[in-house]
Design a protein around this motif. Structure first.
Motif, PDB file in Angstrom:
ATOM      1  N   SER A  13       0.843  -1.187   0.000  1.00 26.30           N
ATOM      2  CA  SER A  13       0.000   0.000   0.000  1.00 26.30           C
ATOM      3  C   SER A  13       0.880   1.239   0.000  1.00 26.30           C
ATOM      4  CB  SER A  13      -0.878   0.012   1.257  1.00 26.30           C
ATOM      5  OG  SER A  13      -1.505   1.260   1.422  1.00 26.30           O
ATOM      6  N   SER A  14       0.359   2.318  -0.568  1.00 31.87           N
ATOM      7  CA  SER A  14       1.098   3.579  -0.486  1.00 31.87           C
ATOM      8  C   SER A  14       1.234   4.013   0.970  1.00 31.87           C
ATOM      9  CB  SER A  14       0.427   4.673  -1.315  1.00 31.87           C
ATOM     10  OG  SER A  14      -0.842   4.987  -0.779  1.00 31.87           O
ATOM     11  N   SER A  15       0.416   3.452   1.845  1.00 31.94           N
ATOM     12  CA  SER A  15       0.542   3.732   3.277  1.00 31.94           C
ATOM     13  C   SER A  15       1.904   3.285   3.803  1.00 31.94           C
ATOM     14  CB  SER A  15      -0.557   3.021   4.066  1.00 31.94           C
ATOM     15  OG  SER A  15      -1.811   3.560   3.745  1.00 31.94           O
ATOM     16  N   ALA A  16       2.526   2.349   3.127  1.00 30.24           N
ATOM     17  CA  ALA A  16       3.846   1.868   3.543  1.00 30.24           C
ATOM     18  C   ALA A  16       4.959   2.855   3.178  1.00 30.24           C
ATOM     19  CB  ALA A  16       4.141   0.508   2.916  1.00 30.24           C
ATOM     20  N   VAL A  17       4.612   3.907   2.410  1.00 30.91           N
ATOM     21  CA  VAL A  17       5.627   4.898   2.029  1.00 30.91           C
ATOM     22  C   VAL A  17       5.297   6.322   2.448  1.00 30.91           C
ATOM     23  CG1 VAL A  17       6.375   3.579   0.008  1.00 30.91           C
ATOM     24  CG2 VAL A  17       4.720   5.388  -0.285  1.00 30.91           C
ATOM     25  N   ARG A  18       4.033   6.646   2.689  1.00 29.83           N
ATOM     26  CA  ARG A  18       3.674   8.066   2.805  1.00 29.83           C
ATOM     27  C   ARG A  18       3.539   8.631   4.208  1.00 29.83           C
ATOM     28  NH1 ARG A  18      -1.955   8.039   3.438  1.00 29.83           N
ATOM     29  NH2 ARG A  18      -2.915   6.223   2.484  1.00 29.83           N
ATOM     30  N   VAL A  19       3.640   7.826   5.239  1.00 37.46           N
ATOM     31  CA  VAL A  19       3.538   8.359   6.598  1.00 37.46           C
ATOM     32  C   VAL A  19       4.942   8.750   7.043  1.00 37.46           C
ATOM     33  CG1 VAL A  19       2.825   7.939   8.972  1.00 37.46           C
ATOM     34  CG2 VAL A  19       1.539   6.911   7.084  1.00 37.46           C
ATOM     35  N   LYS A  20       5.195  10.041   7.007  1.00 34.62           N
ATOM     36  CA  LYS A  20       6.528  10.547   7.324  1.00 34.62           C
ATOM     37  C   LYS A  20       6.406  11.784   8.198  1.00 34.62           C
ATOM     38  CE  LYS A  20       6.435  12.760   2.879  1.00 34.62           C
ATOM     39  NZ  LYS A  20       7.169  13.412   1.872  1.00 34.62           N
ATOM     40  N   HIS A  21       7.487  12.127   8.847  1.00 34.57           N
ATOM     41  CA  HIS A  21       7.456  13.260   9.787  1.00 34.57           C
ATOM     42  C   HIS A  21       7.183  14.583   9.076  1.00 34.57           C
ATOM     43  CE1 HIS A  21       8.481  11.024  13.379  1.00 34.57           C
ATOM     44  NE2 HIS A  21       9.301  10.316  12.623  1.00 34.57           N
ATOM     45  N   SER A  32      12.070   4.117  -2.864  1.00 33.16           N
ATOM     46  CA  SER A  32      12.994   3.996  -1.726  1.00 33.16           C
ATOM     47  C   SER A  32      12.386   4.551  -0.435  1.00 33.16           C
ATOM     48  CB  SER A  32      14.317   4.721  -2.021  1.00 33.16           C
ATOM     49  OG  SER A  32      14.107   6.119  -2.084  1.00 33.16           O
ATOM     50  N   SER A  33      11.210   5.156  -0.532  1.00 30.69           N
ATOM     51  CA  SER A  33      10.553   5.758   0.630  1.00 30.69           C
ATOM     52  C   SER A  33       9.860   4.694   1.483  1.00 30.69           C
ATOM     53  CB  SER A  33       9.490   6.767   0.171  1.00 30.69           C
ATOM     54  OG  SER A  33      10.041   7.768  -0.647  1.00 30.69           O
ATOM     55  N   TRP A  34       9.934   4.878   2.780  1.00 27.30           N
ATOM     56  CA  TRP A  34       9.238   4.000   3.729  1.00 27.30           C
ATOM     57  C   TRP A  34       8.556   4.864   4.768  1.00 27.30           C
ATOM     58  CZ3 TRP A  34       8.511  -1.164   3.480  1.00 27.30           C
ATOM     59  CH2 TRP A  34       9.316  -1.888   2.583  1.00 27.30           C
ATOM     60  N   SER A  35       7.388   4.446   5.203  1.00 23.75           N
ATOM     61  CA  SER A  35       6.709   5.138   6.293  1.00 23.75           C
ATOM     62  C   SER A  35       7.516   4.978   7.571  1.00 23.75           C
ATOM     63  CB  SER A  35       5.304   4.550   6.504  1.00 23.75           C
ATOM     64  OG  SER A  35       4.443   4.947   5.483  1.00 23.75           O
ATOM     65  N   LEU A  49       1.084   1.027   9.620  1.00 26.43           N
ATOM     66  CA  LEU A  49       2.114   0.290  10.351  1.00 26.43           C
ATOM     67  C   LEU A  49       2.149  -1.166   9.897  1.00 26.43           C
ATOM     68  CD1 LEU A  49       4.247   0.195  12.641  1.00 26.43           C
ATOM     69  CD2 LEU A  49       2.362  -0.396  14.189  1.00 26.43           C
ATOM     70  N   ALA A  50       0.979  -1.793   9.820  1.00 26.67           N
ATOM     71  CA  ALA A  50       0.914  -3.205   9.418  1.00 26.67           C
ATOM     72  C   ALA A  50       1.407  -3.403   7.995  1.00 26.67           C
ATOM     73  CB  ALA A  50      -0.521  -3.715   9.559  1.00 26.67           C
ATOM     74  N   LYS A  51       1.031  -2.518   7.082  1.00 28.84           N
ATOM     75  CA  LYS A  51       1.467  -2.646   5.690  1.00 28.84           C
ATOM     76  C   LYS A  51       2.980  -2.499   5.557  1.00 28.84           C
ATOM     77  CE  LYS A  51      -1.933  -3.560   2.915  1.00 28.84           C
ATOM     78  NZ  LYS A  51      -1.913  -4.819   2.160  1.00 28.84           N
ATOM     79  N   ALA A  52       3.558  -1.518   6.248  1.00 22.79           N
ATOM     80  CA  ALA A  52       5.011  -1.321   6.187  1.00 22.79           C
ATOM     81  C   ALA A  52       5.742  -2.515   6.801  1.00 22.79           C
ATOM     82  CB  ALA A  52       5.399  -0.021   6.888  1.00 22.79           C
ATOM     83  N   GLN A  53       5.293  -2.980   7.949  1.00 25.47           N
ATOM     84  CA  GLN A  53       5.938  -4.122   8.596  1.00 25.47           C
ATOM     85  C   GLN A  53       5.801  -5.392   7.756  1.00 25.47           C
ATOM     86  OE1 GLN A  53       3.990  -3.935  12.473  1.00 25.47           O
ATOM     87  NE2 GLN A  53       5.908  -3.216  13.398  1.00 25.47           N
ATOM     88  N   ALA A  54       4.625  -5.621   7.194  1.00 26.54           N
ATOM     89  CA  ALA A  54       4.404  -6.826   6.381  1.00 26.54           C
ATOM     90  C   ALA A  54       5.273  -6.804   5.127  1.00 26.54           C
ATOM     91  CB  ALA A  54       2.929  -6.941   5.999  1.00 26.54           C
ATOM     92  N   GLU A  55       5.366  -5.646   4.494  1.00 26.80           N
ATOM     93  CA  GLU A  55       6.192  -5.571   3.284  1.00 26.80           C
ATOM     94  C   GLU A  55       7.664  -5.763   3.616  1.00 26.80           C
ATOM     95  OE1 GLU A  55       7.447  -2.801  -0.491  1.00 26.80           O
ATOM     96  OE2 GLU A  55       5.845  -2.052   0.819  1.00 26.80           O
ATOM     97  N   LYS A  56       8.126  -5.139   4.694  1.00 24.68           N
ATOM     98  CA  LYS A  56       9.534  -5.318   5.091  1.00 24.68           C
ATOM     99  C   LYS A  56       9.822  -6.785   5.410  1.00 24.68           C
ATOM    100  CE  LYS A  56      10.570  -0.665   6.599  1.00 24.68           C
ATOM    101  NZ  LYS A  56      11.460   0.123   7.422  1.00 24.68           N
ATOM    102  N   ALA A  57       8.887  -7.456   6.077  1.00 22.31           N
ATOM    103  CA  ALA A  57       9.058  -8.877   6.397  1.00 22.31           C
ATOM    104  C   ALA A  57       9.110  -9.712   5.114  1.00 22.31           C
ATOM    105  CB  ALA A  57       7.941  -9.357   7.314  1.00 22.31           C
ATOM    106  N   ALA A  58       8.271  -9.376   4.146  1.00 21.72           N
ATOM    107  CA  ALA A  58       8.276 -10.103   2.870  1.00 21.72           C
ATOM    108  C   ALA A  58       9.602  -9.921   2.147  1.00 21.72           C
ATOM    109  CB  ALA A  58       7.116  -9.627   1.991  1.00 21.72           C
TER     110      ALA A  58
END
Length: 154
Positions: A13-21, A32-35, A49-58
Protein backbone atom coordinates in the motif's frame (compact mmCIF):
# COMPACT_ATOMS: atom_id res chain seq x y z
CA UNK A 1 11.89 -23.55 -1.22
CA UNK A 2 10.01 -24.50 -4.33
CA UNK A 3 12.46 -24.38 -7.27
CA UNK A 4 9.67 -23.66 -9.76
CA UNK A 5 8.64 -20.44 -8.02
CA UNK A 6 9.62 -17.63 -10.39
CA UNK A 7 8.15 -14.51 -8.90
CA UNK A 8 5.90 -13.34 -6.10
CA UNK A 9 3.87 -10.16 -6.55
CA UNK A 10 2.79 -8.71 -3.23
CA UNK A 11 0.11 -6.07 -2.81
CA UNK A 12 1.33 -3.55 -0.29
CA UNK A 13 0.00 0.00 0.00
CA UNK A 14 1.10 3.58 -0.49
CA UNK A 15 0.54 3.73 3.28
CA UNK A 16 3.85 1.87 3.54
CA UNK A 17 5.63 4.90 2.03
CA UNK A 18 3.67 8.07 2.80
CA UNK A 19 3.54 8.36 6.60
CA UNK A 20 6.53 10.55 7.32
CA UNK A 21 7.46 13.26 9.79
CA UNK A 22 7.40 15.96 7.10
CA UNK A 23 3.96 14.86 5.86
CA UNK A 24 3.11 18.26 4.37
CA UNK A 25 6.37 18.44 2.46
CA UNK A 26 6.20 18.46 -1.32
CA UNK A 27 9.08 16.00 -1.44
CA UNK A 28 8.07 13.32 -3.95
CA UNK A 29 7.73 9.76 -2.73
CA UNK A 30 9.50 7.02 -4.62
CA UNK A 31 10.28 3.31 -4.31
CA UNK A 32 12.99 4.00 -1.73
CA UNK A 33 10.55 5.76 0.63
CA UNK A 34 9.24 4.00 3.73
CA UNK A 35 6.71 5.14 6.29
CA UNK A 36 8.10 5.92 9.72
CA UNK A 37 7.13 3.00 11.94
CA UNK A 38 7.50 5.21 15.02
CA UNK A 39 5.19 7.87 13.58
CA UNK A 40 2.62 5.24 12.57
CA UNK A 41 2.63 3.97 16.16
CA UNK A 42 2.45 7.40 17.76
CA UNK A 43 -0.48 8.44 15.50
CA UNK A 44 -2.11 5.00 15.90
CA UNK A 45 -2.13 4.47 12.13
CA UNK A 46 -2.35 0.71 12.47
CA UNK A 47 -3.10 0.00 8.81
CA UNK A 48 -0.01 1.90 7.64
CA UNK A 49 2.11 0.29 10.35
CA UNK A 50 0.91 -3.20 9.42
CA UNK A 51 1.47 -2.65 5.69
CA UNK A 52 5.01 -1.32 6.19
CA UNK A 53 5.94 -4.12 8.60
CA UNK A 54 4.40 -6.83 6.38
CA UNK A 55 6.19 -5.57 3.28
CA UNK A 56 9.53 -5.32 5.09
CA UNK A 57 9.06 -8.88 6.40
CA UNK A 58 8.28 -10.10 2.87
CA UNK A 59 11.42 -8.45 1.49
CA UNK A 60 13.52 -10.02 4.24
CA UNK A 61 12.00 -13.49 3.72
CA UNK A 62 12.32 -13.36 -0.07
CA UNK A 63 15.89 -12.09 0.07
CA UNK A 64 16.90 -14.88 2.46
CA UNK A 65 15.18 -17.52 0.31
CA UNK A 66 16.27 -16.12 -3.07
CA UNK A 67 12.70 -15.46 -4.19
CA UNK A 68 12.03 -12.78 -6.82
CA UNK A 69 9.66 -10.37 -5.06
CA UNK A 70 7.95 -7.40 -6.68
CA UNK A 71 5.62 -5.21 -4.66
CA UNK A 72 2.75 -3.06 -5.90
CA UNK A 73 1.86 -0.14 -3.65
CA UNK A 74 -1.54 1.23 -4.69
CA UNK A 75 -2.59 4.66 -3.59
CA UNK A 76 -6.16 5.23 -2.36
CA UNK A 77 -8.12 2.73 -4.50
CA UNK A 78 -11.45 3.84 -5.96
CA UNK A 79 -13.97 2.00 -8.10
CA UNK A 80 -16.74 -0.56 -7.81
CA UNK A 81 -16.78 -2.81 -4.78
CA UNK A 82 -17.47 -6.55 -4.87
CA UNK A 83 -19.15 -6.97 -1.49
CA UNK A 84 -22.60 -5.46 -0.91
CA UNK A 85 -21.32 -3.45 2.07
CA UNK A 86 -19.06 -0.44 1.62
CA UNK A 87 -15.38 -1.14 2.14
CA UNK A 88 -13.39 1.30 4.28
CA UNK A 89 -12.13 3.18 1.20
CA UNK A 90 -15.64 3.68 -0.19
CA UNK A 91 -16.86 4.70 3.27
CA UNK A 92 -14.09 7.28 3.49
CA UNK A 93 -14.95 8.73 0.07
CA UNK A 94 -18.64 8.85 1.04
CA UNK A 95 -17.67 10.66 4.25
CA UNK A 96 -15.75 13.20 2.16
CA UNK A 97 -18.87 13.87 0.09
CA UNK A 98 -20.81 14.41 3.31
CA UNK A 99 -18.23 16.97 4.45
CA UNK A 100 -16.63 14.70 7.05
CA UNK A 101 -13.00 15.50 6.28
CA UNK A 102 -11.34 15.13 9.68
CA UNK A 103 -9.85 11.70 8.92
CA UNK A 104 -8.15 13.19 5.84
CA UNK A 105 -6.55 16.18 7.57
CA UNK A 106 -3.25 14.41 8.22
CA UNK A 107 -3.04 13.15 4.61
CA UNK A 108 -2.68 16.45 2.81
CA UNK A 109 -2.41 15.55 -0.86
CA UNK A 110 -3.11 11.92 -1.66
CA UNK A 111 -2.77 9.65 -4.64
CA UNK A 112 -5.80 7.91 -6.11
CA UNK A 113 -6.00 4.92 -8.46
CA UNK A 114 -8.87 3.11 -10.16
CA UNK A 115 -9.25 -0.55 -9.17
CA UNK A 116 -8.87 -1.83 -12.77
CA UNK A 117 -5.53 -0.02 -13.07
CA UNK A 118 -4.30 -1.73 -9.90
CA UNK A 119 -5.19 -5.13 -11.37
CA UNK A 120 -3.40 -4.27 -14.62
CA UNK A 121 -0.31 -3.17 -12.69
CA UNK A 122 -0.17 -6.57 -10.96
CA UNK A 123 -0.35 -8.38 -14.30
CA UNK A 124 2.32 -6.17 -15.85
CA UNK A 125 4.87 -6.60 -13.05
CA UNK A 126 4.24 -10.35 -12.97
CA UNK A 127 4.67 -10.83 -16.71
CA UNK A 128 7.53 -8.39 -17.39
CA UNK A 129 10.79 -10.19 -16.64
CA UNK A 130 12.64 -6.92 -16.04
CA UNK A 131 10.25 -5.80 -13.31
CA UNK A 132 11.89 -5.60 -9.90
CA UNK A 133 11.52 -3.79 -6.62
CA UNK A 134 8.59 -1.66 -5.56
CA UNK A 135 6.01 0.04 -7.79
CA UNK A 136 3.95 2.96 -6.57
CA UNK A 137 0.59 2.71 -8.29
CA UNK A 138 -1.23 6.04 -8.56
CA UNK A 139 -2.93 7.88 -11.37
CA UNK A 140 -3.38 11.31 -9.81
CA UNK A 141 -2.41 13.17 -6.67
CA UNK A 142 -4.85 15.80 -5.41
CA UNK A 143 -6.00 17.52 -2.23
CA UNK A 144 -9.10 16.03 -0.66
CA UNK A 145 -10.98 19.28 -1.28
CA UNK A 146 -10.26 18.91 -5.01
CA UNK A 147 -11.52 15.32 -4.90
CA UNK A 148 -14.78 16.40 -3.25
CA UNK A 149 -15.25 19.02 -5.97
CA UNK A 150 -14.67 16.47 -8.75
CA UNK A 151 -16.96 13.85 -7.21
CA UNK A 152 -19.75 16.26 -6.32
CA UNK A 153 -19.78 17.58 -9.89
CA UNK A 154 -20.57 14.05 -11.10
Amino acid sequence: MCSSLRRVVLTSSSSAVRVKHDIHSNTPLDDSSWSSLQLCQSLELWYALAKAQAEKAAWEFCTENKIDLVTVLPAFVVGPSLPPDLCSTASDVLALLKGETEQFQWNGRMGYIYIDDVALCHILVYEHEGASGRYLCSSMVIDHDELVSILSAR
